[in-house]
Design a protein around this motif. Structure first.
Motif, PDB file in Angstrom:
ATOM      1  N   GLY A 193     -14.173  -8.954  -2.286  1.00 52.46           N
ATOM      2  CA  GLY A 193     -14.265  -8.802  -0.847  1.00 52.46           C
ATOM      3  C   GLY A 193     -12.936  -8.780  -0.108  1.00 52.46           C
ATOM      4  O   GLY A 193     -12.911  -8.893   1.120  1.00 52.46           O
ATOM      5  N   ARG A 194     -11.846  -8.577  -0.820  1.00 53.06           N
ATOM      6  CA  ARG A 194     -10.516  -8.543  -0.186  1.00 53.06           C
ATOM      7  C   ARG A 194     -10.171  -7.086   0.151  1.00 53.06           C
ATOM      8  O   ARG A 194      -9.317  -6.463  -0.469  1.00 53.06           O
ATOM      9  CB  ARG A 194      -9.483  -9.171  -1.101  1.00 53.06           C
ATOM     10  N   MET A 195     -10.823  -6.573   1.156  1.00 54.12           N
ATOM     11  CA  MET A 195     -10.734  -5.151   1.467  1.00 54.12           C
ATOM     12  C   MET A 195      -9.356  -4.743   1.988  1.00 54.12           C
ATOM     13  O   MET A 195      -8.902  -3.621   1.738  1.00 54.12           O
ATOM     14  CB  MET A 195     -11.810  -4.777   2.487  1.00 54.12           C
ATOM     15  N   GLU A 196      -8.677  -5.630   2.714  1.00 57.93           N
ATOM     16  CA  GLU A 196      -7.349  -5.290   3.222  1.00 57.93           C
ATOM     17  C   GLU A 196      -6.379  -5.036   2.072  1.00 57.93           C
ATOM     18  O   GLU A 196      -5.601  -4.072   2.085  1.00 57.93           O
ATOM     19  CB  GLU A 196      -6.813  -6.415   4.113  1.00 57.93           C
ATOM     20  N   LEU A 197      -6.449  -5.899   1.059  1.00 57.13           N
ATOM     21  CA  LEU A 197      -5.591  -5.749  -0.115  1.00 57.13           C
ATOM     22  C   LEU A 197      -5.965  -4.492  -0.898  1.00 57.13           C
ATOM     23  O   LEU A 197      -5.091  -3.747  -1.360  1.00 57.13           O
ATOM     24  CB  LEU A 197      -5.705  -6.987  -1.001  1.00 57.13           C
ATOM     25  N   ALA A 198      -7.267  -4.248  -1.035  1.00 58.38           N
ATOM     26  CA  ALA A 198      -7.732  -3.054  -1.750  1.00 58.38           C
ATOM     27  C   ALA A 198      -7.253  -1.788  -1.044  1.00 58.38           C
ATOM     28  O   ALA A 198      -6.819  -0.823  -1.696  1.00 58.38           O
ATOM     29  CB  ALA A 198      -9.252  -3.061  -1.855  1.00 58.38           C
ATOM     30  N   TRP A 199      -7.326  -1.768   0.299  1.00 55.93           N
ATOM     31  CA  TRP A 199      -6.873  -0.617   1.060  1.00 55.93           C
ATOM     32  C   TRP A 199      -5.370  -0.393   0.894  1.00 55.93           C
ATOM     33  O   TRP A 199      -4.907   0.750   0.750  1.00 55.93           O
ATOM     34  CB  TRP A 199      -7.200  -0.793   2.547  1.00 55.93           C
ATOM     35  N   ALA A 200      -4.601  -1.467   0.905  1.00 52.56           N
ATOM     36  CA  ALA A 200      -3.144  -1.345   0.763  1.00 52.56           C
ATOM     37  C   ALA A 200      -2.782  -0.746  -0.585  1.00 52.56           C
ATOM     38  O   ALA A 200      -1.936   0.152  -0.681  1.00 52.56           O
ATOM     39  CB  ALA A 200      -2.494  -2.714   0.941  1.00 52.56           C
ATOM     40  N   TRP A 201      -3.428  -1.228  -1.642  1.00 53.98           N
ATOM     41  CA  TRP A 201      -3.173  -0.684  -2.981  1.00 53.98           C
ATOM     42  C   TRP A 201      -3.647   0.764  -3.094  1.00 53.98           C
ATOM     43  O   TRP A 201      -3.001   1.599  -3.720  1.00 53.98           O
ATOM     44  CB  TRP A 201      -3.860  -1.548  -4.030  1.00 53.98           C
ATOM     45  N   THR A 202      -4.799   1.049  -2.489  1.00 49.84           N
ATOM     46  CA  THR A 202      -5.340   2.405  -2.536  1.00 49.84           C
ATOM     47  C   THR A 202      -4.393   3.389  -1.862  1.00 49.84           C
ATOM     48  O   THR A 202      -4.146   4.494  -2.379  1.00 49.84           O
ATOM     49  CB  THR A 202      -6.718   2.455  -1.845  1.00 49.84           C
ATOM     50  N   ILE A 203      -3.854   3.010  -0.718  1.00 49.87           N
ATOM     51  CA  ILE A 203      -2.901   3.875  -0.013  1.00 49.87           C
ATOM     52  C   ILE A 203      -1.679   4.141  -0.889  1.00 49.87           C
ATOM     53  O   ILE A 203      -1.175   5.271  -0.963  1.00 49.87           O
ATOM     54  CB  ILE A 203      -2.485   3.241   1.325  1.00 49.87           C
ATOM     55  N   CYS A 204      -1.201   3.108  -1.595  1.00 47.61           N
ATOM     56  CA  CYS A 204      -0.044   3.272  -2.476  1.00 47.61           C
ATOM     57  C   CYS A 204      -0.310   4.282  -3.585  1.00 47.61           C
ATOM     58  O   CYS A 204       0.502   5.176  -3.836  1.00 47.61           O
ATOM     59  CB  CYS A 204       0.344   1.922  -3.089  1.00 47.61           C
ATOM     60  N   ILE A 205      -1.456   4.151  -4.248  1.00 47.90           N
ATOM     61  CA  ILE A 205      -1.732   5.033  -5.376  1.00 47.90           C
ATOM     62  C   ILE A 205      -2.047   6.448  -4.893  1.00 47.90           C
ATOM     63  O   ILE A 205      -1.729   7.432  -5.583  1.00 47.90           O
ATOM     64  CB  ILE A 205      -2.884   4.464  -6.251  1.00 47.90           C
ATOM     65  N   VAL A 206      -2.644   6.595  -3.698  1.00 45.35           N
ATOM     66  CA  VAL A 206      -2.884   7.925  -3.139  1.00 45.35           C
ATOM     67  C   VAL A 206      -1.554   8.611  -2.838  1.00 45.35           C
ATOM     68  O   VAL A 206      -1.368   9.804  -3.146  1.00 45.35           O
ATOM     69  CB  VAL A 206      -3.744   7.828  -1.867  1.00 45.35           C
ATOM     70  N   ILE A 207      -0.605   7.875  -2.260  1.00 38.27           N
ATOM     71  CA  ILE A 207       0.705   8.446  -1.943  1.00 38.27           C
ATOM     72  C   ILE A 207       1.433   8.854  -3.214  1.00 38.27           C
ATOM     73  O   ILE A 207       1.994   9.960  -3.301  1.00 38.27           O
ATOM     74  CB  ILE A 207       1.549   7.438  -1.137  1.00 38.27           C
ATOM     75  N   LEU A 208       1.429   7.982  -4.219  1.00 41.44           N
ATOM     76  CA  LEU A 208       2.102   8.298  -5.477  1.00 41.44           C
ATOM     77  C   LEU A 208       1.465   9.514  -6.153  1.00 41.44           C
ATOM     78  O   LEU A 208       2.178  10.396  -6.657  1.00 41.44           O
ATOM     79  CB  LEU A 208       2.051   7.088  -6.416  1.00 41.44           C
ATOM     80  N   SER A 209       0.143   9.578  -6.160  1.00 44.26           N
ATOM     81  CA  SER A 209      -0.548  10.701  -6.784  1.00 44.26           C
ATOM     82  C   SER A 209      -0.268  12.002  -6.030  1.00 44.26           C
ATOM     83  O   SER A 209      -0.080  13.059  -6.644  1.00 44.26           O
ATOM     84  CB  SER A 209      -2.061  10.445  -6.814  1.00 44.26           C
ATOM     85  N   PHE A 210      -0.227  11.921  -4.701  1.00 41.50           N
ATOM     86  CA  PHE A 210       0.079  13.101  -3.898  1.00 41.50           C
ATOM     87  C   PHE A 210       1.471  13.631  -4.209  1.00 41.50           C
ATOM     88  O   PHE A 210       1.675  14.844  -4.358  1.00 41.50           O
ATOM     89  CB  PHE A 210      -0.033  12.765  -2.406  1.00 41.50           C
ATOM     90  N   ILE A 211       2.425  12.722  -4.335  1.00 40.40           N
ATOM     91  CA  ILE A 211       3.798  13.121  -4.662  1.00 40.40           C
ATOM     92  C   ILE A 211       3.844  13.792  -6.028  1.00 40.40           C
ATOM     93  O   ILE A 211       4.536  14.809  -6.217  1.00 40.40           O
ATOM     94  CB  ILE A 211       4.736  11.902  -4.629  1.00 40.40           C
ATOM     95  N   MET A 212       3.115  13.249  -6.993  1.00 39.61           N
ATOM     96  CA  MET A 212       3.106  13.833  -8.332  1.00 39.61           C
ATOM     97  C   MET A 212       2.504  15.245  -8.322  1.00 39.61           C
ATOM     98  O   MET A 212       3.035  16.166  -8.938  1.00 39.61           O
ATOM     99  CB  MET A 212       2.302  12.931  -9.290  1.00 39.61           C
ATOM    100  N   LEU A 213       1.380  15.413  -7.634  1.00 38.81           N
ATOM    101  CA  LEU A 213       0.749  16.737  -7.576  1.00 38.81           C
ATOM    102  C   LEU A 213       1.625  17.737  -6.831  1.00 38.81           C
ATOM    103  O   LEU A 213       1.681  18.922  -7.202  1.00 38.81           O
ATOM    104  CB  LEU A 213      -0.623  16.623  -6.903  1.00 38.81           C
ATOM    105  N   LEU A 214       2.294  17.289  -5.791  1.00 39.15           N
ATOM    106  CA  LEU A 214       3.222  18.160  -5.076  1.00 39.15           C
ATOM    107  C   LEU A 214       4.358  18.592  -5.970  1.00 39.15           C
ATOM    108  O   LEU A 214       4.786  19.758  -5.940  1.00 39.15           O
ATOM    109  CB  LEU A 214       3.755  17.430  -3.836  1.00 39.15           C
TER     110      LEU A 214
END
Length: 221
Positions: A193-214
């Motif tokens: 139930g720690r959604m704030e932490l989950a969101w922070a990590w999710t944003i990090c991995i989305v950014i990293l994945s976006f950079i890799m695909l770019l």
């Protein structure tokens, strides 16, 4: 803020470490095997190619289970590793690396094989006629010509290793500071139930994945 804590930074750093090492291993083995498969023809080649691509289509939990069977205690390979290093490989940092490498390998292999297959063998043959050794031909002619495909495969392998979840959880576990990567950390955070932490990590991995695909798109243009 979660980003100011060691709890937040640890899975990110661990994921990057695992992805870098896994990406390098997948790049080395994928390049070598991709070149060999592109340049050789033998009976049963289709079966070998199918086996090499299996980790791409198998459920990650199945891959993790098979790794447990192969490298776990009371297996031949697992017993040899434990005898040499005095500890089992399962539920260690190296287990996370192995799991990520296995699932990332098909992407690198497929890209490398495709890149090498587009190179005319006559070009390599002409260089050998001029006196170049096989390694010189491979390093100075074959690899540069296939470099766009190799770079794309390497980046995709890194991105795949970064997002690996099922095989890592099965084979390496979810040990904070040791084997807890970003995907497993997100899973635990949501489950608790720690959604704030989950969101922070999710944003990090989305950014990293976006950079890799770019980066993949840029390397292929």
């Amino acid at each position: 803020m979660p980003m100011l804590t060691e709890e937040f930074l640890s899975p990110i750093w661990l994921s990057v470490q695992v992805a870098v090492v896994s990406g390098l291993l997948a790049t080395v083995f994928g390049t070598m095997i991709g070149y060999w498969m592109a340049r050789t023809s033998f009976k049963g080649k289709m079966i070998v190619e199918t086996l090499l691509m299996m980790p791409l289509v198998l459920p990650p939990t199945v891959v993790g289970f098979l790794l447990l069977v192969i490298f776990g205690r009371h297996s031949l390979i697992g017993d040899v590793i434990e005898w040499i290093f005095h500890q089992p490989v399962i539920f260690t940092w190296w287990a996370a690396v192995i799991a990520s490498t296995v699932v990332a390998f098909p992407l690198m292999y497929q890209s490398a094989k495709a890149g090498f297959s587009t190179i005319e063998s006559d070009i390599e043959g002409a260089a050998k006629v001029d006196g170049a050794h096989s390694f010189q031909v491979f390093a100075y002619i074959t690899v540069p010509l296939a470099l766009p495909s190799l770079l794309s495969g390497s980046i995709l392998s890194f991105a795949r290793a970064l997002g690996e979840f099922g095989a890592t959880l099965m084979f390496a576990g979810n040990i904070p500071g040791k084997t807890q990567t970003l995907p497993t950390a997100i899973y635990v955070a949501i489950d608790s139930g720690r959604m704030e932490l989950a969101w922070a990590w999710t944003i990090c991995i989305v950014i990293l994945s976006f950079i890799m695909l770019l980066a993949v798109r840029r390397s292929s243009t």
